[in-house]
Design a protein around this motif. Sequence first.
Motif, mmCIF file in Angstrom:
data_model
loop_
_atom_site.group_PDB
_atom_site.id
_atom_site.type_symbol
_atom_site.label_atom_id
_atom_site.label_comp_id
_atom_site.label_asym_id
_atom_site.label_seq_id
_atom_site.Cartn_x
_atom_site.Cartn_y
_atom_site.Cartn_z
ATOM 1 N N GLY A 160 0.806 -1.206 0.000
ATOM 2 C CA GLY A 160 0.000 0.000 0.000
ATOM 3 C C GLY A 160 0.842 1.261 0.000
ATOM 4 N N ALA A 161 0.278 2.321 0.518
ATOM 5 C CA ALA A 161 0.931 3.626 0.540
ATOM 6 C C ALA A 161 2.164 3.589 1.440
ATOM 7 C CB ALA A 161 -0.041 4.691 1.039
ATOM 8 N N THR A 162 3.228 4.243 0.956
ATOM 9 C CA THR A 162 4.450 4.386 1.743
ATOM 10 C C THR A 162 4.933 5.822 1.655
ATOM 11 O OG1 THR A 162 6.001 3.903 -0.070
ATOM 12 C CG2 THR A 162 5.174 2.019 1.182
ATOM 13 N N ARG A 163 5.708 6.198 2.640
ATOM 14 C CA ARG A 163 6.435 7.470 2.598
ATOM 15 C C ARG A 163 7.789 7.210 3.225
ATOM 16 N NH1 ARG A 163 6.182 13.027 1.553
ATOM 17 N NH2 ARG A 163 7.048 14.333 3.198
ATOM 18 N N PHE A 164 8.826 7.587 2.514
ATOM 19 C CA PHE A 164 10.209 7.328 2.930
ATOM 20 C C PHE A 164 10.469 5.828 3.090
ATOM 21 C CE2 PHE A 164 9.156 11.493 5.014
ATOM 22 C CZ PHE A 164 9.793 12.286 4.078
ATOM 23 N N GLY A 165 9.669 5.001 2.409
ATOM 24 C CA GLY A 165 9.825 3.555 2.490
ATOM 25 C C GLY A 165 9.089 2.910 3.646
ATOM 26 N N ILE A 166 8.447 3.680 4.481
ATOM 27 C CA ILE A 166 7.679 3.153 5.614
ATOM 28 C C ILE A 166 6.242 2.930 5.144
ATOM 29 C CG2 ILE A 166 6.797 3.623 7.948
ATOM 30 C CD1 ILE A 166 9.815 3.206 7.919
ATOM 31 N N THR A 167 5.757 1.704 5.296
ATOM 32 C CA THR A 167 4.383 1.416 4.887
ATOM 33 C C THR A 167 3.403 2.031 5.882
ATOM 34 O OG1 THR A 167 4.196 -0.653 6.136
ATOM 35 C CG2 THR A 167 5.074 -0.804 3.872
ATOM 36 N N GLU A 168 2.207 2.209 5.392
ATOM 37 C CA GLU A 168 1.158 2.753 6.248
ATOM 38 C C GLU A 168 0.934 1.856 7.461
ATOM 39 O OE1 GLU A 168 -3.329 4.637 5.856
ATOM 40 O OE2 GLU A 168 -2.440 3.595 4.145
ATOM 41 N N ALA A 169 0.958 0.542 7.257
ATOM 42 C CA ALA A 169 0.740 -0.390 8.375
ATOM 43 C C ALA A 169 1.825 -0.234 9.439
ATOM 44 C CB ALA A 169 0.691 -1.828 7.866
ATOM 45 N N VAL A 170 3.080 -0.095 9.020
ATOM 46 C CA VAL A 170 4.172 0.073 9.986
ATOM 47 C C VAL A 170 4.042 1.419 10.689
ATOM 48 C CG1 VAL A 170 6.681 0.351 10.211
ATOM 49 C CG2 VAL A 170 5.746 -1.527 8.854
ATOM 50 N N ALA A 171 3.706 2.465 9.943
ATOM 51 C CA ALA A 171 3.516 3.784 10.562
ATOM 52 C C ALA A 171 2.409 3.725 11.609
ATOM 53 C CB ALA A 171 3.191 4.827 9.494
ATOM 54 N N ARG A 172 1.300 3.090 11.274
ATOM 55 C CA ARG A 172 0.178 2.971 12.220
ATOM 56 C C ARG A 172 0.589 2.158 13.452
ATOM 57 N NH1 ARG A 172 -1.615 6.585 9.543
ATOM 58 N NH2 ARG A 172 -3.134 6.441 7.877
ATOM 59 N N ALA A 173 1.311 1.066 13.238
ATOM 60 C CA ALA A 173 1.753 0.224 14.356
ATOM 61 C C ALA A 173 2.703 0.960 15.289
ATOM 62 C CB ALA A 173 2.424 -1.040 13.827
ATOM 63 N N ASN A 174 3.283 2.051 14.775
ATOM 64 C CA ASN A 174 4.222 2.841 15.574
ATOM 65 C C ASN A 174 3.653 4.200 15.968
ATOM 66 O OD1 ASN A 174 7.044 1.440 15.821
ATOM 67 N ND2 ASN A 174 6.154 0.851 13.853
ATOM 68 N N GLY A 175 2.312 4.299 15.972
ATOM 69 C CA GLY A 175 1.658 5.458 16.544
ATOM 70 C C GLY A 175 1.268 6.577 15.609
ATOM 71 N N TYR A 176 1.538 6.468 14.322
ATOM 72 C CA TYR A 176 1.155 7.532 13.393
ATOM 73 C C TYR A 176 -0.256 7.265 12.883
ATOM 74 C CZ TYR A 176 1.155 10.768 9.499
ATOM 75 O OH TYR A 176 0.832 11.786 8.641
ATOM 76 N N HIS A 177 -1.098 8.279 12.901
ATOM 77 C CA HIS A 177 -2.494 8.099 12.492
ATOM 78 C C HIS A 177 -2.929 9.054 11.387
ATOM 79 C CE1 HIS A 177 -2.958 5.251 15.702
ATOM 80 N NE2 HIS A 177 -2.467 6.136 16.549
ATOM 81 N N GLY A 178 -2.025 9.864 10.875
ATOM 82 C CA GLY A 178 -2.393 10.854 9.864
ATOM 83 C C GLY A 178 -2.309 10.319 8.447
ATOM 84 N N ASP A 179 -2.432 11.227 7.512
ATOM 85 C CA ASP A 179 -2.315 10.948 6.083
ATOM 86 C C ASP A 179 -0.849 10.610 5.785
ATOM 87 O OD1 ASP A 179 -1.948 11.259 3.258
ATOM 88 O OD2 ASP A 179 -3.670 12.602 3.182
ATOM 89 N N MET A 180 -0.615 9.533 5.058
ATOM 90 C CA MET A 180 0.757 9.119 4.766
ATOM 91 C C MET A 180 1.508 10.155 3.930
ATOM 92 S SD MET A 180 1.701 6.515 6.416
ATOM 93 C CE MET A 180 3.233 6.065 5.609
ATOM 94 N N ARG A 181 0.814 10.968 3.190
ATOM 95 C CA ARG A 181 1.479 12.022 2.416
ATOM 96 C C ARG A 181 2.174 13.028 3.343
ATOM 97 N NH1 ARG A 181 -3.261 11.065 0.246
ATOM 98 N NH2 ARG A 181 -3.564 10.592 -1.928
ATOM 99 N N LEU A 182 1.727 13.085 4.609
ATOM 100 C CA LEU A 182 2.258 14.052 5.576
ATOM 101 C C LEU A 182 3.181 13.419 6.615
ATOM 102 C CD1 LEU A 182 -1.072 16.021 6.192
ATOM 103 C CD2 LEU A 182 0.755 16.518 4.527
ATOM 104 N N PHE A 183 3.413 12.128 6.496
ATOM 105 C CA PHE A 183 4.281 11.418 7.438
ATOM 106 C C PHE A 183 5.670 12.060 7.412
ATOM 107 C CE2 PHE A 183 6.986 7.551 8.306
ATOM 108 C CZ PHE A 183 6.598 7.372 9.617
ATOM 109 N N ALA A 184 6.181 12.437 8.571
ATOM 110 C CA ALA A 184 7.413 13.224 8.663
ATOM 111 C C ALA A 184 8.665 12.359 8.628
ATOM 112 C CB ALA A 184 7.398 14.054 9.944
ATOM 113 N N ARG A 185 9.686 12.897 8.004
ATOM 114 C CA ARG A 185 10.971 12.197 7.908
ATOM 115 C C ARG A 185 11.535 11.810 9.286
ATOM 116 N NH1 ARG A 185 15.486 12.182 3.918
ATOM 117 N NH2 ARG A 185 17.320 11.534 5.084
ATOM 118 N N PRO A 186 11.514 12.692 10.298
ATOM 119 C CA PRO A 186 12.046 12.275 11.607
ATOM 120 C C PRO A 186 11.323 11.053 12.192
ATOM 121 C CG PRO A 186 11.858 14.655 11.527
ATOM 122 C CD PRO A 186 11.182 14.132 10.294
#
Length: 178
Positions: free
Chosen positions: A25-51
């Motif tokens: 699915g959607a990724t930003r900086f190579g991080i998948t949406e599922a991994v971002a969500r599992a690590n506490g991110y809940h926003g739009d993946m287009r806005l997922f921050a590099r840090p």
Amino acid sequence: MIDDLIDAVIDREGGYVHHPADRGGATRFGITEAVARANGYHGDMRLFARPAAVAIYRRVYWVRPGWDRVAERAPRLAAELFDTGVNMGPAVAAGFLQRALNALNRGARDYADVVLDGRIGMQTLAALDRFLATRGEAGEEVLLKAVEALQGERYLTLAEQRPANEAFLYGWLAGRVG
């Protein structure tokens, strides 16, 4: 070391991507949406921050799998395992290392086979230490080649099993193996 590896992965993976053939699915900086969500991110993946991506790479793909401990012994091998773990999952990368160590122990004469559990624990690290002590500096290069061979074979299998993965095969082989 890890900072440079993370920067290289982010540079290679790029910004926001949502390829229709990618099951991740959607990724930003190579991080998948599922991994971002599992690590506490809940926003739009287009806005997922590099840090946030950097923190996930460091914690989930470097420290948790134990590549930091491998790096103390074999830094180039650790770099390859990190990159493989990012692309295929840390357990797959650890399994490649374990399989290679078992195949290179000369019938368990150099050290006992390790359990193929996809985790870098004391048994795998002890086998790596014995392998490197037995084979010397050239050992890391041979082990690296074995891990890359397993990685390349897996990419080919993924493309054979799911024709949509052929869209990625060339890039996987060109950018991740060897």
